[in-house]
Design a protein around this motif. Structure first.
Motif, short mmCIF file in Angstrom:
data_model
loop_
_atom_site.label_atom_id
_atom_site.label_comp_id
_atom_site.label_asym_id
_atom_site.label_seq_id
_atom_site.Cartn_x
_atom_site.Cartn_y
_atom_site.Cartn_z
N LEU A 1 0.84 -1.20 0.00
CA LEU A 1 0.00 0.00 0.00
C LEU A 1 0.87 1.25 0.00
CD1 LEU A 1 -2.75 1.53 0.47
CD2 LEU A 1 -2.35 1.17 2.90
N LEU A 2 1.89 1.26 0.85
CA LEU A 2 2.76 2.43 0.97
C LEU A 2 3.72 2.58 -0.21
CD1 LEU A 2 3.56 2.19 4.78
CD2 LEU A 2 2.02 3.82 3.64
N SER A 3 3.95 1.49 -0.94
CA SER A 3 4.84 1.52 -2.10
C SER A 3 4.08 1.68 -3.41
CB SER A 3 5.66 0.22 -2.14
OG SER A 3 6.42 0.07 -0.97
N HIS A 4 2.77 1.77 -3.34
CA HIS A 4 1.93 1.93 -4.52
C HIS A 4 2.40 3.16 -5.30
CE1 HIS A 4 -1.70 2.69 -6.90
NE2 HIS A 4 -2.03 1.43 -6.66
N ARG B 1 0.61 6.33 -4.18
CA ARG B 1 0.39 6.14 -2.74
C ARG B 1 -0.62 7.16 -2.22
NH1 ARG B 1 5.33 7.39 -0.82
NH2 ARG B 1 4.71 9.48 -0.28
N PRO B 2 -1.46 6.75 -1.28
CA PRO B 2 -2.38 7.73 -0.69
C PRO B 2 -1.60 8.79 0.08
CG PRO B 2 -2.54 5.59 0.43
CD PRO B 2 -1.63 5.41 -0.73
N THR B 3 -2.18 9.99 0.16
CA THR B 3 -1.57 11.06 0.94
C THR B 3 -2.02 11.00 2.39
OG1 THR B 3 -3.33 12.61 0.34
CG2 THR B 3 -1.34 12.57 -1.07
N ALA B 4 -3.09 10.24 2.63
CA ALA B 4 -3.62 10.07 3.99
C ALA B 4 -4.25 8.68 4.08
CB ALA B 4 -4.66 11.13 4.31
N ILE B 5 -4.23 8.12 5.29
CA ILE B 5 -4.86 6.82 5.52
C ILE B 5 -5.66 6.88 6.81
CG2 ILE B 5 -4.48 4.35 5.96
CD1 ILE B 5 -1.94 4.52 4.27
N LEU B 6 -6.90 6.41 6.72
CA LEU B 6 -7.75 6.24 7.89
C LEU B 6 -7.64 4.78 8.31
CD1 LEU B 6 -9.98 7.25 9.86
CD2 LEU B 6 -11.65 6.45 8.16
N THR B 7 -7.28 4.55 9.57
CA THR B 7 -7.25 3.18 10.10
C THR B 7 -8.41 3.02 11.07
OG1 THR B 7 -5.83 3.63 12.01
CG2 THR B 7 -4.73 3.12 9.93
N ILE C 1 7.97 4.25 8.84
CA ILE C 1 9.34 4.48 9.32
C ILE C 1 10.31 3.60 8.54
CG2 ILE C 1 10.87 4.14 11.30
CD1 ILE C 1 8.41 4.99 13.07
N ASN C 2 9.96 2.33 8.34
CA ASN C 2 10.83 1.41 7.60
C ASN C 2 11.08 1.87 6.17
OD1 ASN C 2 10.92 -0.21 9.88
ND2 ASN C 2 9.51 -1.75 9.08
N LEU C 3 10.09 2.53 5.57
CA LEU C 3 10.21 2.99 4.19
C LEU C 3 10.71 4.44 4.09
CD1 LEU C 3 6.94 1.39 2.78
CD2 LEU C 3 9.29 0.66 2.32
N GLY C 4 11.00 5.05 5.23
CA GLY C 4 11.50 6.42 5.23
C GLY C 4 10.44 7.48 4.98
N LEU C 5 9.18 7.14 5.21
CA LEU C 5 8.09 8.11 5.04
C LEU C 5 7.88 8.86 6.35
CD1 LEU C 5 5.55 5.86 3.11
CD2 LEU C 5 7.04 7.64 2.16
N ARG C 6 7.76 10.17 6.25
CA ARG C 6 7.55 11.01 7.43
C ARG C 6 6.06 11.26 7.65
NH1 ARG C 6 10.11 16.10 5.66
NH2 ARG C 6 9.18 15.32 3.77
N GLU D 1 4.27 14.71 7.14
CA GLU D 1 4.74 15.40 5.93
C GLU D 1 4.52 14.58 4.66
OE1 GLU D 1 6.97 16.85 9.49
OE2 GLU D 1 6.58 14.87 8.66
N ASP D 2 4.80 13.27 4.71
CA ASP D 2 4.65 12.43 3.52
C ASP D 2 3.30 11.71 3.49
OD1 ASP D 2 7.26 13.00 2.59
OD2 ASP D 2 8.09 11.50 3.96
N ILE D 3 2.78 11.43 4.65
CA ILE D 3 1.50 10.72 4.73
C ILE D 3 0.83 11.04 6.07
CG2 ILE D 3 2.49 8.59 5.67
CD1 ILE D 3 0.47 7.11 3.75
N SER D 4 -0.44 11.36 6.02
CA SER D 4 -1.21 11.63 7.24
C SER D 4 -1.88 10.34 7.69
CB SER D 4 -2.28 12.69 6.98
OG SER D 4 -1.69 13.95 6.74
N ILE D 5 -1.94 10.14 9.01
CA ILE D 5 -2.59 8.96 9.58
C ILE D 5 -3.62 9.42 10.60
CG2 ILE D 5 -2.31 6.85 10.94
CD1 ILE D 5 0.53 6.63 9.85
N LEU D 6 -4.83 8.88 10.47
CA LEU D 6 -5.90 9.16 11.43
C LEU D 6 -6.45 7.81 11.87
CD1 LEU D 6 -8.50 11.98 11.03
CD2 LEU D 6 -9.01 9.89 12.24
#
Length: 182
Positions: A78-81, A84-90, A104-109, A112-117
Motif C-alpha cells: 500500500l505504501l509503495s503503490h 500512494r495515498p496522501t492520507a490513511i484512515l485506520t 518508518i521502515n520505508l523512510g516516510l515522514r 509530511e509524507d502521509i497523514s494517519i488518522l
C-alpha cells in the motif's frame, strides 16, 4: 442490549477532516468487514469519499485481520503503490501502529509524507513517534454502559432491550496535515 458508537458517522467525520485538509487520495486500513464496527467504519469512509466526489480505489483500501507477515507485506505494498495515498484512515490503533512502523521502515515522514488518522484513542496513540490524531470512542464509557445494562437486565429480566450510543470525539495530535504539492 446494544452499547456502541455511531461508527459510520465517526468514520465519515474523520474522512471529512482529511478531505478538509486537501487530501484527495485517501486510503483505508481496517479489520474484517464481518465485524459490525469495521463494516460501519469502512462504510462511513466510503460515504465521505462519495460525498466529496472522490474515487474509492480498492487498491488502497485494505482489510487486514491480523498483523502477520502477510499483513505487513500488504501494508508495505500500500505504501509503495505508485500513487500512494496522501492520507490513511485506520479503523484501529493497532493497525495504525503497524502502519506507522512500515512508514518508518520505508523512510516516510508522518504527517509530511502521509497523514494517519486512527480510531479508539488507546494509550499507544499518544506515545508513538508522531502522536496519532484519532477518534476517541470513549472506551471507558462504553464499558461502564455495558456493565450497567448487564446489571439492570439481571436485576430486571423483563426490561425491554436497549440501545445506547456513546458519543465519540476527535483528538488532533498532529499526525495529519495538508498533502504536499507536487
Amino acid at each position: 442490549v446494544c452499547i456502541d458508537n455511531d461508527n459510520l458517522s465517526a468514520a465519515r467525520e474523520a474522512t471529512d477532516f482529511l478531505c478538509s485538509l486537501g487530501h484527495r487520495r485517501i486510503g483505508y486500513l481496517g479489520g474484517s468487514s464481518t465485524y459490525f464496527h469495521c463494516a460501519d467504519r469502512k462504510a462511513g469512509f466510503q460515504l465521505s469519499l462519495i460525498q466529496h466526489g472522490l474515487t474509492i480505489d480498492p487498491q488502497i483500501c485494505l482489510e487486514i485481520n491480523n498483523i502477520t507477515v502477510e499483513g505487513t507485506e500488504r501494508i508495505q505494498a500500500l505504501l509503495s503503490h505508485p500513487e500512494r495515498p496522501t492520507a490513511i484512515l485506520t479503523d484501529d490503533d493497532i493497525l495504525a501502529l503497524a502502519l506507522e512502523q512500515q512508514c518508518i521502515n520505508l523512510g516516510l515522514r508522518i504527517p509530511e509524507d502521509i497523514s494517519i488518522l486512527s480510531f479508539n484513542n488507546s494509550l499507544y496513540t499518544s506515545m508513538t513517534a508522531t502522536p496519532l490524531t484519532c477518534v476517541d470512542v470513549n472506551s471507558f464509557q462504553l464499558g461502564f454502559e455495558a456493565a450497567s445494562q448487564i446489571i439492570n437486565h439481571v436485576e430486571n429480566p423483563n426490561l425491554m432491550a436497549t440501545k445506547i450510543l456513546v458519543p465519540h470525539r476527535f483528538i488532533d495530535r498532529g499526525s495529519c496535515c495538508p498533502p504536499k504539492t507536487k
